[in-house]
Design a protein around this motif. Structure first.
Motif, short mmCIF file in Angstrom:
data_model
loop_
_atom_site.label_atom_id
_atom_site.label_comp_id
_atom_site.label_asym_id
_atom_site.label_seq_id
_atom_site.Cartn_x
_atom_site.Cartn_y
_atom_site.Cartn_z
N SER A 108 0.65 -1.20 0.01
CA SER A 108 -0.10 0.01 -0.08
C SER A 108 0.76 1.30 -0.01
CB SER A 108 -0.94 -0.02 1.17
OG SER A 108 -1.50 1.38 1.36
N ALA A 109 0.48 2.00 -0.81
CA ALA A 109 1.25 3.48 -1.02
C ALA A 109 1.16 4.17 0.42
CB ALA A 109 0.82 4.38 -1.95
N ASP A 110 0.20 3.81 1.29
CA ASP A 110 -0.33 4.68 2.56
C ASP A 110 0.93 4.38 3.58
OD1 ASP A 110 -2.16 5.65 1.61
OD2 ASP A 110 -3.61 4.41 2.51
N LEU A 111 1.67 3.07 3.25
CA LEU A 111 2.85 2.73 4.33
C LEU A 111 4.00 3.20 3.61
CD1 LEU A 111 1.36 -0.93 5.15
CD2 LEU A 111 1.14 1.09 6.47
N LEU A 112 4.32 3.59 2.53
CA LEU A 112 5.75 4.22 2.13
C LEU A 112 6.23 5.26 3.04
CD1 LEU A 112 5.04 4.10 -1.75
CD2 LEU A 112 6.37 2.37 -0.33
N LEU A 113 7.48 5.48 2.86
CA LEU A 113 8.19 6.65 3.63
C LEU A 113 7.98 7.96 3.11
CD1 LEU A 113 11.56 4.63 4.15
CD2 LEU A 113 9.43 4.59 5.91
N ARG A 114 7.91 8.91 3.89
CA ARG A 114 7.77 10.33 3.49
C ARG A 114 8.75 10.94 4.27
NH1 ARG A 114 5.05 7.89 0.57
NH2 ARG A 114 2.72 8.36 -0.26
N GLY A 115 9.16 12.19 3.66
CA GLY A 115 9.81 13.45 4.45
C GLY A 115 11.37 12.84 5.04
N SER A 116 11.54 13.37 6.38
CA SER A 116 12.71 13.23 6.89
C SER A 116 13.12 11.64 7.22
CB SER A 116 12.86 13.81 8.13
OG SER A 116 11.74 13.19 9.04
N GLU A 117 11.72 10.78 7.21
CA GLU A 117 11.79 9.42 7.54
C GLU A 117 12.38 8.88 6.22
OE1 GLU A 117 9.36 6.52 10.30
OE2 GLU A 117 8.30 7.24 8.34
N PHE A 118 12.25 9.12 5.26
CA PHE A 118 12.59 8.55 3.81
C PHE A 118 14.17 8.96 3.79
CE2 PHE A 118 13.94 9.89 -0.50
CZ PHE A 118 13.92 8.48 -0.97
N LEU A 119 14.44 10.24 3.96
CA LEU A 119 15.93 10.49 3.94
C LEU A 119 16.75 9.79 4.72
CD1 LEU A 119 15.40 14.55 3.86
CD2 LEU A 119 16.10 12.95 1.95
N ILE A 120 16.48 9.46 5.81
CA ILE A 120 17.18 8.58 7.04
C ILE A 120 17.31 7.16 6.23
CG2 ILE A 120 17.02 7.68 9.49
CD1 ILE A 120 15.70 10.25 10.11
N ALA A 121 16.46 6.75 6.01
CA ALA A 121 16.32 5.33 5.14
C ALA A 121 17.18 5.43 3.93
CB ALA A 121 14.85 4.83 5.00
N GLN A 122 17.08 6.18 3.11
CA GLN A 122 17.74 6.29 1.92
C GLN A 122 19.16 6.39 2.30
OE1 GLN A 122 17.65 10.02 -0.50
NE2 GLN A 122 17.67 8.71 -2.18
N ASN A 123 19.56 7.36 3.26
CA ASN A 123 21.11 7.71 3.65
C ASN A 123 21.54 6.08 4.24
OD1 ASN A 123 23.16 9.14 4.28
ND2 ASN A 123 22.86 8.66 6.64
N TRP A 124 20.75 5.43 5.08
CA TRP A 124 21.01 4.06 5.64
C TRP A 124 21.50 3.15 4.33
CZ3 TRP A 124 18.69 -0.45 5.02
CH2 TRP A 124 19.15 -1.52 5.69
N LEU A 125 20.57 3.09 3.40
CA LEU A 125 20.75 2.18 2.37
C LEU A 125 22.05 2.54 1.47
CD1 LEU A 125 19.86 -0.33 0.70
CD2 LEU A 125 18.41 1.44 -0.67
N GLU A 126 22.39 3.85 1.12
CA GLU A 126 23.62 4.23 0.54
C GLU A 126 24.66 3.76 1.30
OE1 GLU A 126 22.90 8.26 -0.10
OE2 GLU A 126 21.51 7.99 -1.92
N GLU A 127 24.84 4.29 2.65
CA GLU A 127 25.89 3.75 3.59
C GLU A 127 25.94 2.27 3.70
OE1 GLU A 127 25.81 5.35 7.45
OE2 GLU A 127 26.33 7.40 6.87
N THR A 128 24.81 1.59 3.57
CA THR A 128 25.09 0.09 3.68
C THR A 128 25.76 -0.45 2.45
OG1 THR A 128 23.20 -0.09 5.20
CG2 THR A 128 23.85 -2.09 3.93
N GLU A 129 25.43 0.10 1.36
CA GLU A 129 25.90 -0.57 0.05
C GLU A 129 27.20 -0.06 -0.16
OE1 GLU A 129 22.87 0.75 -2.72
OE2 GLU A 129 21.81 -1.48 -2.29
N GLN A 130 27.51 1.31 -0.09
CA GLN A 130 28.86 1.93 -0.38
C GLN A 130 30.07 0.99 0.43
OE1 GLN A 130 28.26 6.10 0.01
NE2 GLN A 130 27.19 6.08 -1.54
N GLN A 131 29.41 1.02 1.98
CA GLN A 131 30.49 0.69 2.83
C GLN A 131 30.57 -1.04 2.99
OE1 GLN A 131 30.33 2.98 6.43
NE2 GLN A 131 30.00 4.54 5.35
#
Length: 659
Positions: free
Chosen positions: A175-198
């Motif tokens: 459901s689209a209602d459960l997707l991340l928005r705003g600062s929550e999305f930025l934090i999750a995206q940063n975590w994913l990028e760090e996880t893959e880069q490092q």
């Protein structure tokens, strides 16, 4: 006896508490190994770990299988007790399969010897912690388990958080209602990028990636839809204006023509004004967004990042002073003044470059260079402006510790690859000291800088000169050597071990004394400034004071958890002890407790006194550093780290310290 009213109230309120978002450890075991599983569960809880243990965590009448799966989902670590029964159990195999499907971190404990061909492939990839080592001393082996569980806790906690959100999204039809928005999305995206880069482990699983990518697409789609809507409004306005102009053009040329021109001018003016207002709104929206983001970062204790974003907002405001509202200036200036000039803003530079946990830092004697050791197998040298000077490569496994020689010309590093390396400050490797047959935990220079001591998991201490020659191997400990300390005059070396003893040696390699009395592994050692007193901290929750004749002077009791670190004040009259019970205690040399400093919400991992002795710092697993005075008053709490604080060091002039 019936429960008291207070007990009833306590139980009622406890039952009302919401479930934790994540727990530390799921314990998987065979019923034949219940005794060890129960003991591990109890000891981990005493260390402040939250555990999922089926004998405690499954309510009667629950769906057993679903409860097991839910427990695995919410735990950061999957702890598996290896024995012949467990590796051949279909129930244990099912738990392993489910944990592997979620990319959980596996931690394995070898309880009984097995045929390795029986191991599940997932378990075979993990280096197990052998609880048969150290003559099956539970405390010594348990210490290694705790250390493993404490590795990269921030990453694990985020992995569990985004996994649970992704699983809920998947279970509810994406459901689209459960997707991340705003600062929550930025934090999750940063975590994913760090996880893959490092290349962090455990890696993100496919569902987590899909969930975060779907959130990004939804945000982009919403932005595109808003842009399309704004374009339609603009187009409609322009069409209406054209229609008005066309109607006016059909009027008579005289007075009506004049009116038509007037009306067209007004209409065009409205359009121009509308365009101007839209540009102003867009710029104001961007400034407001940056300002809100900086406030969000400040609330999450990322003060330096918050200031950077606020400065960006300020620069944009300065460029557009002629079109934006003056009142936008006030919140930006207020925030910058509050952050930069408030007493608590202490972060001077953030040294970014390591791709693994940083577990040791040291200042050079002149205070101009910082060395950092990391689990990414490298050492980095930095200046006080935060610039990386050199990356020292050569170790093939985690680097546990770095130490500068007293003259500041040489740096020594201890590593899990069983070696010690010597480097100059130009980043050149001078020597590799080989001889240990297991991990090297610690290195220490003698006060005159002529001798280097190294402590190892192979139960020995080695003495070396700076030409890389092995002078002596000090044998006698029956467990791994956990800590070293030279006396201030350099004539005596103390070593602490998992065999519960402290040994005193001279620099000719002769054992002078064995100090017995602790009933748990020795965790830390420290000499008083005059060299007459040695303090030892232990897993038995006590501190002991000894003289150099090997006599026990005092046993200091009061901590209710492992004593993790010790530090003497520069005047030698006071010393501090940090503990797994989340407290720091101050003592005098008569063994009297002066103060108990409470405030940390996690294990106190390291202590350091400022050179003038007026302030000391404590680092903790709660991701903070606290500054205290000797009256036990908390001066500051320094926030900003998003993981365990492992080491602290003051510069020689006391103006700067590194964490």
């Amino acid at each position: 006896h019936p429960p008291t009213s207070l007990q009833e109230e306590f139980i009622t309120q406890s039952l009302r508490q919401p479930p934790l978002e994540s727990l530390d450890v799921f314990i998987s075991y065979s019923r034949a190994d219940s005794d060890l599983a129960r003991k591990l569960n109890e000891e981990l809880q005493l260390q402040g770990k939250t555990t999922w243990f089926d004998q405690e965590s499954i309510a009667s009448g629950s769906d057993f299988q679903q409860e097991i799966y839910q427990g695995i989902k919410v735990c950061d670590n999957f702890l598996f007790i290896i024995s012949h029964r467990s590796v051949n159990s279909p129930y244990c195999a099912d738990e392993v399969e489910y944990a592997a499907s979620l990319n959980k971190r596996f931690v394995t404990v070898l309880h009984r010897q097995i045929n390795t061909t029986d191991l599940h492939p997932q378990l075979g990839r993990v280096q197990w912690i052998d609880f048969n080592q150290h003559n099956r001393d539970f405390n010594a082996n348990f210490h290694q388990l705790v250390r493993t569980l404490d590795t990269d806790r921030g990453h694990l906690r985020s992995h569990s958080k985004w996994l649970q959100r992704a699983l809920e999204w998947g279970q509810k039809g994406k459901s689209a209602d459960l997707l991340l928005r705003g600062s929550e999305f930025l934090i999750a995206q940063n975590w994913l990028e760090e996880t893959e880069q490092q290349h962090k482990q455990p890696a993100a699983n496919p569902l987590q990636k899909e969930f975060i990518e779907a959130s990004q697409k939804a945000i982009a789609a919403a932005a595109a839809e808003e842009k399309r809507r704004q374009s339609e409004i603009l187009l409609l306005q322009e069409e209406r204006t054209k229609e008005a102009e066309a109607r006016l053009a059909q009027q008579k040329k005289s007075l009506i023509a004049v009116s038509m021109l007037l009306l067209a001018a007004v209409a065009l003016g409205v359009v121009a004004l509308w365009h101007q207002k839209q540009a102003e709104k867009g710029t104001e929206g961007q400034i407001n967004a940056l300002n809100r983001f900086s406030l969000l970062l400040a609330k999450s204790n990322q003060e330096l990042d918050a200031v950077v974003e606020s400065i960006r907002a300020g620069k944009l405001l300065k460029k557009n002073l002629n079109i934006v509202k003056p009142e936008l200036e006030e919140p930006i200036l207020s925030f910058l003044q509050a952050e930069v000039y408030r007493t608590g803003f202490k972060e001077r530079n953030r040294l970014i470059g390591h791709t693994g946990a940083v577990i040791s830092v040291a200042f050079s004697r002149d205070g101009n260079t910082i060395a950092s050791a990391s689990w990414d197998q490298t050492i980095k040298l930095w200046n006080l402006q935060g610039e990386e000077l050199k990356t020292l490569r050569g170790h093939t496994d985690w680097v546990y510790q770095v130490a500068f020689s007293p003259d500041g010309k040489t740096l020594a590093s201890a590593s899990k690859d069983n070696t010690v390396k010597l480097w100059n400050l130009q980043g050149e490797e001078l020597k590799t000291l080989r001889g240990h047959t297991d991990w090297v935990y610690q290195v220490a220079f003698s006060p005159d800088g002529k001798t280097l001591a190294s402590a190892s998991k192979d139960n020995t201490v080695k003495l070396w000169n700076l030409q890389g020659e092995e002078l002596k191997t000090l044998r006698g400990h029956q467990g791994e050597v956990s800590d070293l300390a030279f006396s201030p005059d350099g004539k005596t070396l103390a070593s602490g071990s998992y065999d519960n003893t402290v040994k005193l040696w001279n620099l000719q390699g002769e054992e002078l004394k064995t100090l017995r009395g602790h009933t748990g592994a020795v965790s830390d050692l420290a000499f008083s400034l005059d060299g007459k007193t040695l303090a030892s901290g232990s897993y038995d929750n006590t501190v002991k004071l000894w003289n150099l004749q090997g006599e026990e002077l005092e046993t200091l009791r009061g901590h209710t958890g492992v004593v993790s670190d010790l530090a003497f004040s520069p005047d030698g009259k006071t010393f501090a002890s940090g503990s797994y019970d989340n407290t720091v205690k101050l003592w005098n040399l008569q063994g009297e407790e002066l103060e108990t400093l409470r405030g940390h919400t996690g294990v106190v991992s390291d202590l350091a006194f400022s050179p003038d002795g007026k302030t000391f710092a404590s680092g903790s697993y709660d991701n903070t550093v606290k500054l205290w005075n000797l009256q036990g008053e908390e001066l500051e709490t320094l926030r900003g780290h998003t993981g365990v604080v492992s080491d602290l060091a003051f510069s020689p002039d006391g103006k700067t310290f590194a964490s």
